[in-house]
Write a protein that holds these residues in place. Structure first.
Motif, PDB file in Angstrom:
ATOM      1  N   ASP A 100     -26.547  -5.458 -12.380  1.00 17.69           N
ATOM      2  CA  ASP A 100     -25.346  -5.785 -11.411  1.00 17.69           C
ATOM      3  C   ASP A 100     -25.525  -7.253 -10.921  1.00 17.69           C
ATOM      4  O   ASP A 100     -24.346  -7.935 -10.857  1.00 17.69           O
ATOM      5  CB  ASP A 100     -25.430  -5.022 -10.226  1.00 17.69           C
ATOM      6  CG  ASP A 100     -25.176  -3.430 -10.674  1.00 17.69           C
ATOM      7  OD1 ASP A 100     -24.500  -3.077 -11.526  1.00 17.69           O
ATOM      8  OD2 ASP A 100     -25.472  -2.431  -9.601  1.00 17.69           O
ATOM      9  N   GLU A 101     -26.869  -7.625 -10.401  1.00 19.34           N
ATOM     10  CA  GLU A 101     -26.850  -9.165 -10.138  1.00 19.34           C
ATOM     11  C   GLU A 101     -26.482  -9.962 -11.215  1.00 19.34           C
ATOM     12  O   GLU A 101     -25.989 -11.021 -10.945  1.00 19.34           O
ATOM     13  CB  GLU A 101     -28.396  -9.299  -9.553  1.00 19.34           C
ATOM     14  CG  GLU A 101     -28.579 -10.618  -8.972  1.00 19.34           C
ATOM     15  CD  GLU A 101     -30.130 -10.573  -8.173  1.00 19.34           C
ATOM     16  OE1 GLU A 101     -30.104 -11.601  -7.640  1.00 19.34           O
ATOM     17  OE2 GLU A 101     -30.699  -9.760  -8.604  1.00 19.34           O
ATOM     18  N   LEU A 102     -26.810  -9.647 -12.537  1.00 19.20           N
ATOM     19  CA  LEU A 102     -26.637 -10.695 -13.439  1.00 19.20           C
ATOM     20  C   LEU A 102     -24.995 -10.804 -13.724  1.00 19.20           C
ATOM     21  O   LEU A 102     -24.705 -11.636 -14.496  1.00 19.20           O
ATOM     22  CB  LEU A 102     -27.511 -10.297 -14.795  1.00 19.20           C
ATOM     23  CG  LEU A 102     -28.843 -10.596 -14.488  1.00 19.20           C
ATOM     24  CD1 LEU A 102     -29.768 -10.227 -15.790  1.00 19.20           C
ATOM     25  CD2 LEU A 102     -29.279 -12.167 -14.141  1.00 19.20           C
ATOM     26  N   LYS A 103     -24.481  -9.581 -13.892  1.00 14.59           N
ATOM     27  CA  LYS A 103     -23.105  -9.524 -14.165  1.00 14.59           C
ATOM     28  C   LYS A 103     -22.127 -10.415 -13.000  1.00 14.59           C
ATOM     29  O   LYS A 103     -21.362 -11.032 -13.276  1.00 14.59           O
ATOM     30  CB  LYS A 103     -22.456  -7.965 -13.947  1.00 14.59           C
ATOM     31  CG  LYS A 103     -21.186  -7.949 -14.387  1.00 14.59           C
ATOM     32  CD  LYS A 103     -20.695  -6.307 -14.251  1.00 14.59           C
ATOM     33  CE  LYS A 103     -19.357  -6.148 -14.546  1.00 14.59           C
ATOM     34  NZ  LYS A 103     -18.957  -4.808 -14.391  1.00 14.59           N
ATOM     35  N   LYS A 104     -22.747 -10.242 -11.664  1.00 15.35           N
ATOM     36  CA  LYS A 104     -22.190 -11.092 -10.674  1.00 15.35           C
ATOM     37  C   LYS A 104     -22.297 -12.446 -10.802  1.00 15.35           C
ATOM     38  O   LYS A 104     -21.291 -13.335 -10.758  1.00 15.35           O
ATOM     39  CB  LYS A 104     -22.550 -10.501  -9.232  1.00 15.35           C
ATOM     40  CG  LYS A 104     -22.184  -9.299  -8.781  1.00 15.35           C
ATOM     41  CD  LYS A 104     -22.874  -8.716  -7.678  1.00 15.35           C
ATOM     42  CE  LYS A 104     -22.501  -7.372  -6.927  1.00 15.35           C
ATOM     43  NZ  LYS A 104     -23.192  -7.032  -5.851  1.00 15.35           N
ATOM     44  N   LEU A 105     -23.472 -12.997 -11.415  1.00 13.60           N
ATOM     45  CA  LEU A 105     -23.733 -14.244 -11.745  1.00 13.60           C
ATOM     46  C   LEU A 105     -22.698 -14.715 -12.640  1.00 13.60           C
ATOM     47  O   LEU A 105     -22.512 -15.819 -12.603  1.00 13.60           O
ATOM     48  CB  LEU A 105     -25.040 -14.330 -12.180  1.00 13.60           C
ATOM     49  CG  LEU A 105     -25.659 -15.908 -12.719  1.00 13.60           C
ATOM     50  CD1 LEU A 105     -25.558 -16.815 -11.487  1.00 13.60           C
ATOM     51  CD2 LEU A 105     -26.993 -15.787 -13.292  1.00 13.60           C
ATOM     52  N   GLU A 106     -22.925 -13.945 -13.980  1.00  9.86           N
ATOM     53  CA  GLU A 106     -21.803 -14.376 -15.128  1.00  9.86           C
ATOM     54  C   GLU A 106     -20.308 -14.515 -14.555  1.00  9.86           C
ATOM     55  O   GLU A 106     -19.454 -15.467 -14.776  1.00  9.86           O
ATOM     56  CB  GLU A 106     -21.874 -13.443 -16.077  1.00  9.86           C
ATOM     57  CG  GLU A 106     -20.801 -14.071 -17.423  1.00  9.86           C
ATOM     58  CD  GLU A 106     -21.397 -13.035 -18.567  1.00  9.86           C
ATOM     59  OE1 GLU A 106     -20.810 -13.790 -19.524  1.00  9.86           O
ATOM     60  OE2 GLU A 106     -21.479 -11.847 -18.482  1.00  9.86           O
ATOM     61  N   GLU A 107     -19.742 -13.743 -13.619  1.00  9.57           N
ATOM     62  CA  GLU A 107     -18.362 -13.806 -13.089  1.00  9.57           C
ATOM     63  C   GLU A 107     -18.233 -14.837 -12.162  1.00  9.57           C
ATOM     64  O   GLU A 107     -17.224 -15.491 -12.309  1.00  9.57           O
ATOM     65  CB  GLU A 107     -18.217 -12.272 -12.585  1.00  9.57           C
ATOM     66  CG  GLU A 107     -17.965 -11.091 -13.327  1.00  9.57           C
ATOM     67  CD  GLU A 107     -17.868  -9.896 -12.588  1.00  9.57           C
ATOM     68  OE1 GLU A 107     -17.876  -9.849 -11.396  1.00  9.57           O
ATOM     69  OE2 GLU A 107     -17.716  -8.779 -13.115  1.00  9.57           O
ATOM     70  N   LYS A 108     -19.345 -15.347 -11.490  1.00  7.46           N
ATOM     71  CA  LYS A 108     -18.937 -16.215 -10.484  1.00  7.46           C
ATOM     72  C   LYS A 108     -19.443 -17.838 -10.975  1.00  7.46           C
ATOM     73  O   LYS A 108     -18.714 -18.499 -10.567  1.00  7.46           O
ATOM     74  CB  LYS A 108     -20.165 -15.977  -9.223  1.00  7.46           C
ATOM     75  CG  LYS A 108     -20.218 -16.985  -8.341  1.00  7.46           C
ATOM     76  CD  LYS A 108     -21.096 -16.642  -6.989  1.00  7.46           C
ATOM     77  CE  LYS A 108     -20.995 -17.570  -6.051  1.00  7.46           C
ATOM     78  NZ  LYS A 108     -21.913 -17.385  -4.929  1.00  7.46           N
ATOM     79  N   THR A 109     -20.275 -17.529 -11.986  1.00  3.43           N
ATOM     80  CA  THR A 109     -20.574 -19.309 -12.379  1.00  3.43           C
ATOM     81  C   THR A 109     -20.291 -19.491 -13.803  1.00  3.43           C
ATOM     82  O   THR A 109     -20.522 -20.612 -14.250  1.00  3.43           O
ATOM     83  CB  THR A 109     -22.112 -19.389 -12.159  1.00  3.43           C
ATOM     84  OG1 THR A 109     -22.897 -18.437 -12.986  1.00  3.43           O
ATOM     85  CG2 THR A 109     -22.513 -19.122 -10.635  1.00  3.43           C
ATOM     86  N   GLY A 110     -20.246 -18.218 -14.689  1.00  3.31           N
ATOM     87  CA  GLY A 110     -20.092 -18.346 -16.216  1.00  3.31           C
ATOM     88  C   GLY A 110     -21.325 -18.536 -17.056  1.00  3.31           C
ATOM     89  O   GLY A 110     -21.378 -18.618 -18.221  1.00  3.31           O
ATOM     90  N   TYR A 111     -22.445 -18.437 -16.170  1.00  2.72           N
ATOM     91  CA  TYR A 111     -23.882 -18.533 -16.770  1.00  2.72           C
ATOM     92  C   TYR A 111     -24.102 -16.957 -17.038  1.00  2.72           C
ATOM     93  O   TYR A 111     -24.161 -16.159 -16.149  1.00  2.72           O
ATOM     94  CB  TYR A 111     -24.826 -19.152 -16.043  1.00  2.72           C
ATOM     95  CG  TYR A 111     -24.895 -20.625 -15.974  1.00  2.72           C
ATOM     96  CD1 TYR A 111     -25.321 -21.253 -17.115  1.00  2.72           C
ATOM     97  CD2 TYR A 111     -24.180 -21.241 -14.807  1.00  2.72           C
ATOM     98  CE1 TYR A 111     -25.249 -22.731 -16.670  1.00  2.72           C
ATOM     99  CE2 TYR A 111     -23.994 -22.608 -14.838  1.00  2.72           C
ATOM    100  CZ  TYR A 111     -24.698 -23.262 -15.835  1.00  2.72           C
ATOM    101  OH  TYR A 111     -24.478 -24.546 -15.764  1.00  2.72           O
ATOM    102  N   ARG A 112     -24.496 -16.757 -18.265  1.00  3.97           N
ATOM    103  CA  ARG A 112     -25.005 -15.356 -18.852  1.00  3.97           C
ATOM    104  C   ARG A 112     -26.443 -15.464 -18.678  1.00  3.97           C
ATOM    105  O   ARG A 112     -26.891 -16.305 -19.892  1.00  3.97           O
ATOM    106  CB  ARG A 112     -24.482 -14.800 -20.017  1.00  3.97           C
ATOM    107  CG  ARG A 112     -24.858 -13.374 -20.439  1.00  3.97           C
ATOM    108  CD  ARG A 112     -24.417 -12.962 -21.663  1.00  3.97           C
ATOM    109  NE  ARG A 112     -24.923 -11.789 -22.032  1.00  3.97           N
ATOM    110  CZ  ARG A 112     -24.489 -10.483 -21.883  1.00  3.97           C
ATOM    111  NH1 ARG A 112     -23.434 -10.343 -21.149  1.00  3.97           N
ATOM    112  NH2 ARG A 112     -24.742  -9.321 -22.346  1.00  3.97           N
ATOM    113  N   VAL A 113     -27.177 -14.709 -18.433  1.00  2.20           N
ATOM    114  CA  VAL A 113     -28.625 -14.613 -18.523  1.00  2.20           C
ATOM    115  C   VAL A 113     -28.974 -13.335 -18.850  1.00  2.20           C
ATOM    116  O   VAL A 113     -28.904 -12.409 -18.377  1.00  2.20           O
ATOM    117  CB  VAL A 113     -29.606 -15.134 -16.984  1.00  2.20           C
ATOM    118  CG1 VAL A 113     -30.994 -14.935 -17.426  1.00  2.20           C
ATOM    119  CG2 VAL A 113     -29.068 -16.433 -16.591  1.00  2.20           C
TER     120      VAL A 113
END
Length: 265
Positions: A100-113
């Motif tokens: 969930d945290e990494l999905k929110k990160l990608e949606e917010k910043t465009g960075y996929r980790v």
């Protein structure tokens, strides 16, 4: 105290040495990857064909337990989720919260980790080198892609990615995450905490929030189970005094009693 200081100094030197090795390894792999990207063509080269054939041979000749550590990750395409727990060290709650945290990160910043765990590396001893291979395999031609790799048997890992991701994260955070979060917590067998705390620091960096910081290594103080020479001698003296006193009493009291009876007669 002197022994504890020497131990702490040795551990500090060890961490500095490992951090230097990681920096040198990253610099080497960046140079190699840059040169390779300039020379890439649409048709595979003879070297690439030879490497593919060699990999196929190794896969066929290697026991399943070894293949499961590396080649299964390289053989698969881009993961559909954010977590590939090949080492099976992350519990369901951790996988859910991190996803969930990494999905929110990608949606917010465009960075996929992406997060990947393996038991050990059989054919590539350097975690950063293997991490670079995974990034190239999983995200060809894509930007803003990163990978947190944890090697459980070596208590080591890597935080790597494409040029944009590496520039956004910075070498200091990379060294701190790998040298402290991953190293310290995996040594204590706290794999869930190691991955979670590392991701939290990466997310904080990419979203401009305050870094929660690295864990603190707890020094284990060894207690003596033996007595020093001084303590042994002191106890020996006390024991000797007690024994002599008891012997003296055992002789003197009967004699006094005897003289008392004879004087009465």
């Amino acid at each position: 105290m002197m022994a504890q200081r020497l131990t702490a100094k040795t551990q500090t030197c060890g961490l500095e040495s490992r951090a230097l090795q990681r920096k040198q390894s990253r610099a080497h792999h960046r140079t190699v990857c840059t040169a390779a990207s300039r020379n890439d063509e649409s048709t595979p080269s003879m070297g690439q064909k030879a490497f593919a054939a060699a990999a196929a041979t190794l896969i066929a000749a290697t026991p399943l337990s070894a293949v499961a550590n590396e080649f299964d990750l390289l053989a698969n395409g881009t993961p559909s989720s954010y977590i590939v727990d090949d080492a099976s060290v992350l519990n369901r709650a951790t996988r859910g919260s991190l996803g969930d945290e990494l999905k929110k990160l990608e949606e917010k910043t465009g960075y996929r980790v992406e997060i990947a765990t393996v038991r050990k590396l059989e054919f590539e001893s350097d975690a950063f080198a293997f991490g670079d291979k995974l990034v190239s395999k999983w995200f060809p031609g894509q930007n803003n892609r990163g990978l947190l790799l944890v090697v459980t048997s070596a208590k080591d890992g890597a935080l790597t990615g494409d040029k944009e991701f590496m520039n956004a994260i910075g070498d200091d955070l990379i060294d701190s995450v790998v040298g402290e979060n991953v190293s310290i917590l995996t040594e204590e067998e706290k794999y869930n905490e190691a991955v979670t705390s590392s991701v939290q620091r990466v997310v904080a960096k990419l979203t401009g929030e305050q870094d929660p910081g690295a864990p603190v290594r707890v020094e284990k103080v060894r207690k003596r189970t033996y007595k020093t020479k001084k303590e042994t001698e002191a106890k020996k003296d006390a024991t000797s005094t007690i024994v002599l006193t008891l012997l003296l009493i055992s002789f003197v009291v009967p004699m006094l009693q005897y003289f008392g009876y004879t004087n009465q007669d």
